[in-house]
Design an enzyme around this catalytic site. Structure first.
Site, PDB file in Angstrom:
ATOM      1  N   GLU A 182       0.881  -1.180   0.000  1.00 50.25           N
ATOM      2  CA  GLU A 182       0.000   0.000   0.000  1.00 50.25           C
ATOM      3  C   GLU A 182       0.908   1.216   0.000  1.00 50.25           C
ATOM      4  O   GLU A 182       1.553   1.516   1.011  1.00 50.25           O
ATOM      5  CB  GLU A 182      -0.892  -0.010   1.245  1.00 50.25           C
ATOM      6  CG  GLU A 182      -1.765  -1.242   1.394  1.00 50.25           C
ATOM      7  CD  GLU A 182      -2.877  -1.303   0.351  1.00 50.25           C
ATOM      8  OE1 GLU A 182      -3.189  -0.266  -0.270  1.00 50.25           O
ATOM      9  OE2 GLU A 182      -3.408  -2.406   0.135  1.00 50.25           O
ATOM     10  N   CYS A 210      -2.437   9.306   3.130  1.00 52.31           N
ATOM     11  CA  CYS A 210      -2.225   8.878   1.739  1.00 52.31           C
ATOM     12  C   CYS A 210      -3.427   9.198   0.870  1.00 52.31           C
ATOM     13  O   CYS A 210      -3.318   9.294  -0.345  1.00 52.31           O
ATOM     14  CB  CYS A 210      -1.920   7.391   1.703  1.00 52.31           C
ATOM     15  SG  CYS A 210      -3.186   6.422   2.525  1.00 52.31           S
TER      16      CYS A 210
HETATM   17  P1  NAD Z   1       8.509   4.703   4.401  1.00 49.82           P
HETATM   18  O1  NAD Z   1       8.394   3.926   3.160  1.00 49.82           O
HETATM   19  O2  NAD Z   1       9.696   5.550   4.602  1.00 49.82           O
HETATM   20  O3  NAD Z   1       8.450   3.751   5.682  1.00 49.82           O
HETATM   21  C1  NAD Z   1       7.361   2.907   5.938  1.00 49.82           C
HETATM   22  C2  NAD Z   1       7.821   1.781   6.841  1.00 49.82           C
HETATM   23  O4  NAD Z   1       8.765   0.986   6.127  1.00 49.82           O
HETATM   24  C3  NAD Z   1       8.550   2.237   8.099  1.00 49.82           C
HETATM   25  O5  NAD Z   1       8.224   1.367   9.169  1.00 49.82           O
HETATM   26  C4  NAD Z   1      10.004   2.074   7.719  1.00 49.82           C
HETATM   27  O6  NAD Z   1      10.855   1.895   8.821  1.00 49.82           O
HETATM   28  C5  NAD Z   1       9.949   0.824   6.870  1.00 49.82           C
HETATM   29  N1  NAD Z   1      11.048   0.651   5.921  1.00 49.82           N
HETATM   30  C6  NAD Z   1      11.814   1.595   5.340  1.00 49.82           C
HETATM   31  N2  NAD Z   1      12.749   1.018   4.552  1.00 49.82           N
HETATM   32  C7  NAD Z   1      12.542  -0.317   4.621  1.00 49.82           C
HETATM   33  C8  NAD Z   1      13.180  -1.444   4.032  1.00 49.82           C
HETATM   34  N3  NAD Z   1      14.231  -1.320   3.229  1.00 49.82           N
HETATM   35  N4  NAD Z   1      12.706  -2.666   4.307  1.00 49.82           N
HETATM   36  C9  NAD Z   1      11.637  -2.823   5.127  1.00 49.82           C
HETATM   37  N5  NAD Z   1      11.009  -1.790   5.742  1.00 49.82           N
HETATM   38  C10 NAD Z   1      11.456  -0.550   5.485  1.00 49.82           C
HETATM   39  O7  NAD Z   1       7.173   5.564   4.494  1.00 49.82           O
HETATM   40  P2  NAD Z   1       6.802   6.651   5.588  1.00 49.82           P
HETATM   41  O8  NAD Z   1       7.584   7.897   5.297  1.00 49.82           O
HETATM   42  O9  NAD Z   1       6.852   6.060   6.950  1.00 49.82           O
HETATM   43  O10 NAD Z   1       5.258   6.902   5.255  1.00 49.82           O
HETATM   44  C11 NAD Z   1       4.805   7.789   4.303  1.00 49.82           C
HETATM   45  C12 NAD Z   1       4.402   7.072   3.031  1.00 49.82           C
HETATM   46  O11 NAD Z   1       3.440   6.075   3.312  1.00 49.82           O
HETATM   47  C13 NAD Z   1       3.753   7.971   2.013  1.00 49.82           C
HETATM   48  O12 NAD Z   1       4.282   7.704   0.751  1.00 49.82           O
HETATM   49  C14 NAD Z   1       2.293   7.590   2.069  1.00 49.82           C
HETATM   50  O13 NAD Z   1       1.561   7.815   0.889  1.00 49.82           O
HETATM   51  C15 NAD Z   1       2.395   6.139   2.351  1.00 49.82           C
HETATM   52  N6  NAD Z   1       1.140   5.634   2.888  1.00 49.82           N
HETATM   53  C16 NAD Z   1       0.357   4.846   2.099  1.00 49.82           C
HETATM   54  C17 NAD Z   1      -0.858   4.372   2.568  1.00 49.82           C
HETATM   55  C18 NAD Z   1      -1.736   3.485   1.730  1.00 49.82           C
HETATM   56  O14 NAD Z   1      -2.624   2.867   2.289  1.00 49.82           O
HETATM   57  N7  NAD Z   1      -1.529   3.382   0.435  1.00 49.82           N
HETATM   58  C19 NAD Z   1      -1.268   4.722   3.856  1.00 49.82           C
HETATM   59  C20 NAD Z   1      -0.453   5.538   4.629  1.00 49.82           C
HETATM   60  C21 NAD Z   1       0.766   5.989   4.143  1.00 49.82           C
END
Ligand code: NAD
Length: 479
Positions: free
Chosen positions: A248, A282
Site C-alpha cells: 500500500e 495517503c
Molecule cells: P517509508 O516507506 O519511509 O516507511 C514505511 C515503513 O517501512 C517504516 O516502518 C520504515 O521503517 C519501513 N522501511 C523503510 N525502509 C525499509 C526497508 N528497506 N525494508 C523494510 N522496511 C522498510 O514511508 P513513511 O515515510 O513512513 O510513510 C509515508 C508514506 O506512506 C507515504 O508515501 C504515504 O503515501 C504512504 N502511505 C500509504 C498508505 C496506503 O494505504 N496506500 C497509507 C499511509 C501511508
C-alpha cells in the site's frame, strides 16, 4: 520513555543495546529512546513466533475471535491515554487521534474478529467425475507487517488484526518515527490473553530492522504500507524468495469539482480532505481540479477558509493542524514550496514554516494553497505528503479525467457532482483504487482498500485481507 521490543510476550532490550532518539514533533525535544534493532532481534522474534504458531493456528475461531475482541475493548478503554501518546509521538491533534486513530484501531480488531467467523471457502461438485473439490484457507505461518508514521496505530492494527484472525503469528514493525502506541499495544495483547509469541513487535530503522524482516527466508508474506520507493525496494528484495506481498504505497489524489455539486458540503469537505492530519494521509486530495465556471468563486472561498485554520498546540481542542511528523519531513515539504516558486506557480495562501509561542522547536507549517497552470509541474506529479494542495481549472469532463489520470499514482479520487450519468462514466474511467463521490474518506471495513499503478499491489480490507493472509489449497476428492 524507554521503548523496548516485544518478543514472546515480554519487553526486552535490543540485543546490541543500541538506541535511537524519539522526538516530540510539537516542540522538537527528544523524549524517549527506541531500540535500533537488527537481524538478531528479528531472528529472536521469528523463533518465538515459530514456537507459538502450532497452538495459535489450531485455536478455535471462537477463541481467536474472543481474544481479538478483548484487544479491541482494551484499546477503547485506554482511548485517552493512547490518543495523547499518539499525538505526542506524531504531532497530530489529540482530538483527531481520539476521534479517528484510536477508535479505528479498536474497530480493526473487532471487525476482523467477526470477519474470520464469516470467512467461507468454496467447494465444487465436479459433476460427471464423481469428485468434490474443496478449498482450505490455511494460515501462511509467520508474516511480517510494516507500517508508516502517518496513522501509526490505525495502520499497524489494520495489518495485524487480519493476520492474527487468520491464524498467523506476526512480526510487526511500526515506523521508527512513531513507535509509542505500537509499544503500548504489547501490554494490551498480554492483558487480553494473546498467547506468548503470537505477536512480536520489533522497533528500529527500516534499512536494518525492516530489511531483516523482508529478507528473512521463512517469513513468507509481507504486508507493507509506506512510500512507493520503499515498496519497490521491498518487492525487489522479496521477489527471489517468492514472498506474498501486499504493498500500500503513495498517492497524488485528484479532487475533481464540478459546478453542479452541493457547494457548501464540497467546500468544507475539501478543506478536510486537503489538510486533515496536516495533509499527511495517503488519501488526502492534493490536486484540486475545479470546473472553470466556478473556479474563481471556489478559489476565493477555499483560500478564505484555509486562512482561518488554526495551527499549533496539538493538545488544544481548537487546533486544526498540529505539527508535521519530523524535521526532515518538514524540510522536504518546504522544499516543494521552493520548487513551486521555481516553476512560477502562485502561492495563494501559506507556504511558510511557523513558529508557535511556547512550542518554538516544533515542526509547524502554514496550510498552503498553490495555483498551478500545468499538471506537469513537480507539485502536481510528486507526492508531497504535507499541508500543501494545488488548484487548477478544467473546461470539460474529458479534460478533468485526463488531468486526474495523468500521474504515476492511482490510490484514490474524489468526485463532486450531482450528475448521475457523469458520476457513473467518470468513476469507471478514473485510475484509482477508491473513488469517493460527494464525500471523502468514508470507510466501510468490508470494502477492498488499495491502489493502482505506483500506489501499490494487492488490496487490504474485508475478506481481501483474509485472503492475503491465508494460503488457498485445493483438495480434489474422488468418490
Ligand atoms: P517509508 O516507506 O519511509 O516507511 C514505511 C515503513 O517501512 C517504516 O516502518 C520504515 O521503517 C519501513 N522501511 C523503510 N525502509 C525499509 C526497508 N528497506 N525494508 C523494510 N522496511 C522498510 O514511508 P513513511 O515515510 O513512513 O510513510 C509515508 C508514506 O506512506 C507515504 O508515501 C504515504 O503515501 C504512504 N502511505 C500509504 C498508505 C496506503 O494505504 N496506500 C497509507 C499511509 C501511508
Amino acid at each position: 520513555m524507554k521503548i523496548q521490543n516485544y518478543i514472546n510476550g515480554e519487553f526486552i532490550n535490543p540485543l546490541n543495546d543500541q538506541w535511537l532518539d524519539n522526538y516530540n514533533p510539537a516542540n522538537g525535544q527528544v523524549y524517549g529512546s527506541i531500540p535500533n534493532s537488527t537481524k538478531a532481534d528479528v531472528e529472536l522474534a521469528y523463533n518465538s513466533a515459530k514456537n507459538a504458531f502450532n497452538q495459535w493456528s489450531n485455536t478455535t475461531l471462537e477463541e481467536r475471535s474472543r481474544i481479538l475482541i478483548k484487544i479491541s475493548e482494551l484499546l477503547e478503554s485506554n482511548l485517552e491515554k493512547l490518543a495523547k501518546a499518539e499525538s505526542k509521538d506524531n504531532g497530530k491533534p489529540v482530538a483527531l487521534a481520539k476521534s479517528v486513530d484510536i477508535p479505528r484501531a479498536a474497530s480493526n480488531f473487532r471487525f476482523f474478529a467477526n470477519a474470520i467467523t464469516q470467512f467461507a471457502s468454496e467447494s465444487h461438485d465436479s459433476t460427471g467425475q464423481n469428485a468434490i473439490n474443496y478449498t482450505l484457507r490455511q494460515p501462511i505461518g509467520i508474516v511480517g507487517c510494516i507500517s508508516p508514521w502517518n496513522l501509526p496505530l490505525y495502520l499497524f492494527t489494520w495489518k495485524i488484526a487480519p493476520a492474527l484472525a487468520a491464524g498467523n503469528c506476526v512480526i510487526a514493525k511500526p515506523s521508527e518515527v512513531t513507535p509509542v502506541t505500537a509499544f503500548l499495544l504489547g501490554d494490551i495483547c498480554n492483558e487480553a490473553g494473546l498467547p506468548k509469541g503470537v505477536m512480536n513487535i520489533i522497533h528500529g530503522l527500516g534499512t536494518s530492522a525492516g530489511q531483516a524482516i523482508v529478507e528473512h527466508p521463512d517469513i513468507k508474506a509481507i504486508s507493507f504500507t509506506g512510500g512507493t520507493s520503499t515498496g519497490a525496494h521491498i518487492a525487489r528484495t522479496a521477489a527471489p524468495m517468492f514472498k506474498k506481498l501486499s504493498l500500500e504505497l503513495g498517492g497524488k489524489n485528484p479532487n475533481i469539482i464540478f459546478g453542479d455539486c452541493d457547494y457548501e458540503n464540497m467546500l468544507d469537505t475539501t478543506v478536510r480532505s486537503s489538510f486533515a492530519n496536516q495533509g499527511q494521509i495517503c488519501l488526502c486530495g492534493s490536486r484540486i481540479l475545479v470546473e472553470s465556471s466556478i473556479y474563481e468563486q471556489f478559489k476565493a472561498d477555499f483560500v478564505a477558509k484555509v486562512k482561518n485554520l488554526k495551527v499549533g498546540d496539538p493538545s488544544d481542542p481548537n487546533t486544526n493542524l498540529g505539527a508535521l511528523v519530523s524535521k526532515p519531513h518538514l524540510e522536504k515539504v518546504l522544499g516543494y514550496i521552493d520548487k513551486a516558486k521555481d516553476e512560477n506557480a502562485t502561492i495563494l495562501s501559506g507556504g511558510n514554516q511557523l513558529s508557535i509561542p511556547n512550542f518554538e522547536g516544533g515542526y509547524y507549517m502554514e496550510p498552503t494553497v498553490i495555483e498551478v497552470s500545468s499538471n506537469d509541474c513537480n507539485i502536481n506529479q510528486e507526492e508531497i505528503f504535507g499541508p500543501v494542495v494545488s488548484i487548477m481549472p478544467f473546461d470539460s469532463e474529458e479534460q478533468a479525467l485526463s488531468l486526474a489520470n495523468s500521474t504515476k499514482y492511482g490510490l484514490s479520487a474524489t468526485l463532486w457532482t450531482n450528475n448521475l450519468k457523469r458520476t457513473l462514466r467518470m468513476s469507471k474511467r478514473l485510475e484509482a483504487g477508491i473513488v469517493w463521490v460527494n464525500t471523502w474518506m468514508m470507510r466501510d471495513l468490508r470494502t477492498p482498500f488499495g491502489g493502482m499503478k505506483d500506489s501499490g499491489v494487492g488490496r487490504e480490507g474485508g475478506f481481501e485481507a483474509l485472503r492475503f493472509f491465508t494460503e488457498p489449497k485445493n483438495i480434489c476428492l474422488k468418490y
